[in-house]
Enzyme design. Structure first.
Site, PDB file in Angstrom:
ATOM      1  N   ASP A 273      -0.190   5.006   0.957  1.00 25.52           N
ATOM      2  CA  ASP A 273      -0.466   6.031   1.960  1.00 25.52           C
ATOM      3  C   ASP A 273      -0.386   5.486   3.376  1.00 25.52           C
ATOM      4  O   ASP A 273      -0.993   4.458   3.684  1.00 25.52           O
ATOM      5  CB  ASP A 273      -1.848   6.640   1.717  1.00 25.52           C
TER       6      ASP A 273
ATOM      7  N   ASP B  28       0.880  -1.161   0.000  1.00 26.23           N
ATOM      8  CA  ASP B  28       0.000   0.000   0.000  1.00 26.23           C
ATOM      9  C   ASP B  28       0.925   1.221   0.000  1.00 26.23           C
ATOM     10  O   ASP B  28       2.117   1.109   0.308  1.00 26.23           O
ATOM     11  CB  ASP B  28      -0.887  -0.032   1.244  1.00 26.23           C
TER      12      ASP B  28
END
Length: 218
Positions: free
Chosen positions: A9, A7
């Site tokens: 963020d 991922d």
């Protein structure tokens, strides 16, 4: 070759690249009603935190300032944004982890629920060639303000990844996936090596119950 999935963020970088980009657009005069735009962004991100975001609505709102702009102009602004905002926010441990996976010959992929106009150049900055992100529509070299394709959000991350690996689910058994958000549980529960980084409260509880490794990157 194993898959090393990340991922973006709050996992590789401190903060959310979409919200940071929204603030950057405001700072650079790309937004008409600045206060309303930032308030709407904040409200929608609160919905994300509790797993109730309408991602289509969020993308519609955040793409309004780009509608009609030339792709090359947006790319130039994004390049400045990466140097000004993203570069100082990359976690040192994230760089080390990416480098370790590359050294092992793993196939690194960033899978993010942010727009590809942000994720792709940030990934290149981090030395990652492959990305799965929310598609943004470009016509005649200009942003239309619309999205396209399956959104890489919650279950959408799983379906987009399966498309990338030609539905070979055996690759998931040896894959690792690093994430901070409970919104990524659909994919975290499908890979052989889920890794939790800077987790939200919901994900932390799940990780402890499942015995998953939990890291604090700074």
């Amino acid at each position: 070759m194993k898959l090393a999935l990340f991922d973006l963020d709050e996992t590789l970088i401190s903060g959310d690249c979409s919200s940071l980009w929204s603030a950057y657009m405001v700072e650079n005069g790309w937004v008409a009603d600045e206060q309303a735009f930032l308030q709407q962004d904040a409200a929608l991100m609160q919905q994300y935190a509790v797993g109730q975001m309408d991602m289509q609505e969020y993308m519609r709102c955040t793409l309004v300032p780009l509608s009609g702009r030339r792709q090359r102009d947006v790319a130039a602004m994004v390049a400045n944004y990466i140097q000004d905002v993203i570069a100082p926010r990359v976690y040192a441990q994230a760089r080390e982890c990416l480098a370790a996976h590359r050294a092992q010959g793993d196939r690194t992929v960033i899978i993010s629920a942010s727009g590809e106009h942000l994720v792709q150049p940030i990934a290149r900055f981090l030395g990652v060639d492959e990305t799965l992100a929310i598609g943004v529509e470009i016509k005649d070299g200009r942003f239309t303000g619309a999205t396209q394709g399956t959104m890489t959000y919650r279950e959408g991350k799983v379906s987009r990844l399966l498309e990338l690996i030609n539905q070979d689910e055996s690759l998931l058994q040896s894959a690792s996936f690093y994430s901070d958000s409970h919104n990524d549980l659909p994919l975290l529960t499908r890979v052989g090596q889920p890794v939790v980084v800077n987790p939200d409260a919901i994900l932390l509880q799940h990780a402890r119950q499942a015995g998953w490794p939990v890291y604090a990157w700074r």
